[in-house]
Design an enzyme around this catalytic site. Structure first.
Site, PDB file in Angstrom:
ATOM      1  N   ARG A  18       0.818  -1.220   0.000  1.00 43.85           N
ATOM      2  CA  ARG A  18       0.000   0.000   0.000  1.00 43.85           C
ATOM      3  C   ARG A  18       0.850   1.269   0.000  1.00 43.85           C
ATOM      4  NH1 ARG A  18      -5.276  -0.800   3.911  1.00 43.85           N
ATOM      5  NH2 ARG A  18      -5.767  -2.970   3.390  1.00 43.85           N
ATOM      6  N   ASP A 131     -13.660  11.316  10.505  1.00 44.64           N
ATOM      7  CA  ASP A 131     -12.809  10.215  10.071  1.00 44.64           C
ATOM      8  C   ASP A 131     -11.377  10.717  10.014  1.00 44.64           C
ATOM      9  OD1 ASP A 131     -13.431   7.321   8.774  1.00 44.64           O
ATOM     10  OD2 ASP A 131     -11.594   8.153   7.908  1.00 44.64           O
TER      11      ASP A 131
END
Length: 243
Positions: A18, A131
């Site tokens: 990632r 978030d």
């Protein structure tokens, strides 16, 4: 230490896969150099945002976990109305809201319940979504969703609360005006204080990604942010045991 997100040895390959693109962008040759950049680089704060966007899991959809949401609407909301009757204000926090589907689902259920009428300013209702991912917060503010987000949405709910828009279906203004979003790291005490106090907090499928220390810290934060008589809703695989 910074985000609470825990990656064990078995996650090494996934972590490297990632983040590898960030090494290319920054022209770094090793993850040791990247680690040093995150700690001491001139643009470390911005790079943390990039890394977090790549490492967080954002799987969600509208009206997820229907049984729990039904219990929230039919059992919790009447209780919260009684608790908040004197202040005539209902505040709900979705902590770890991803791309916003949970926030809009909550707002729709509050409106559909009919328990908190806003005509003549009878009730002040707000649903706040936070978030850690900057990209997710931006998507949540847009409020436009593709077909996959509607896989658990009743047809009548979709017809009443969503309208066709470029790129998908958008939440109608009546619901959007109840919803507010911000980027918040749940381990950042100063940021969580800005959320204010809430009558209900949704923190679903967030704690499963944290280590034990971070779970304890976050639960204490949520407890402090809840009004007396408030309700905390966790994910089905999460509990407060050993916390």
């Amino acid at each position: 230490a910074r985000t609470g997100l825990h990656f064990g040895p078995e996650s090494r390959f996934s972590l490297e896969r990632r983040l590898r693109e960030r090494l290319t962008v920054l022209k770094l040759s090793s993850f040791a150099q990247y680690h040093h950049y995150l700690r001491f680089g001139t643009s470390a704060a911005a790079e943390w945002d990039e890394a977090i966007d790549l490492l967080t899991t954002n799987e969600t959809y509208l009206f997820r976990e229907e049984r729990q949401l039904r219990a929230f609407q039919q059992e919790a909301l009447p209780l919260l109305r009684d608790v908040a009757r004197t202040r005539r204000r209902l505040a709900i926090w979705s902590a770890g809201c991803s791309t916003g589907e949970e926030v809009y689902s909550i707002a729709v259920l509050v409106h559909a319940s009919g328990l908190f009428p806003r005509e003549q300013r009878e009730w002040d209702v707000s649903v706040y979504g936070s978030d850690i991912s900057r990209r997710c917060v931006a998507a949540a503010r847009r409020g436009v969703y593709g077909e996959s987000s509607f896989r658990a949405t009743p047809a009548e709910m979709r017809a009443q609360y969503f309208e066709k828009s470029h790129g998908g279906s958008r939440v109608i203004a009546l619901v959007r005006e109840l919803c507010h979003f911000g980027q918040v790291n749940l381990l950042d005490e100063d940021k969580t204080r800005l959320v204010g106090f809430a009558d209900a907090i949704f923190c679903r499928n967030v704690l499963i990604y944290f280590d034990a220390r971070a779970r304890k810290t976050v639960i204490e934060t949520l407890y402090e942010r809840l009004n007396p008589g408030g309700v905390l809703l966790l994910g089905h695989s999460e509990s407060l045991l050993n916390v």
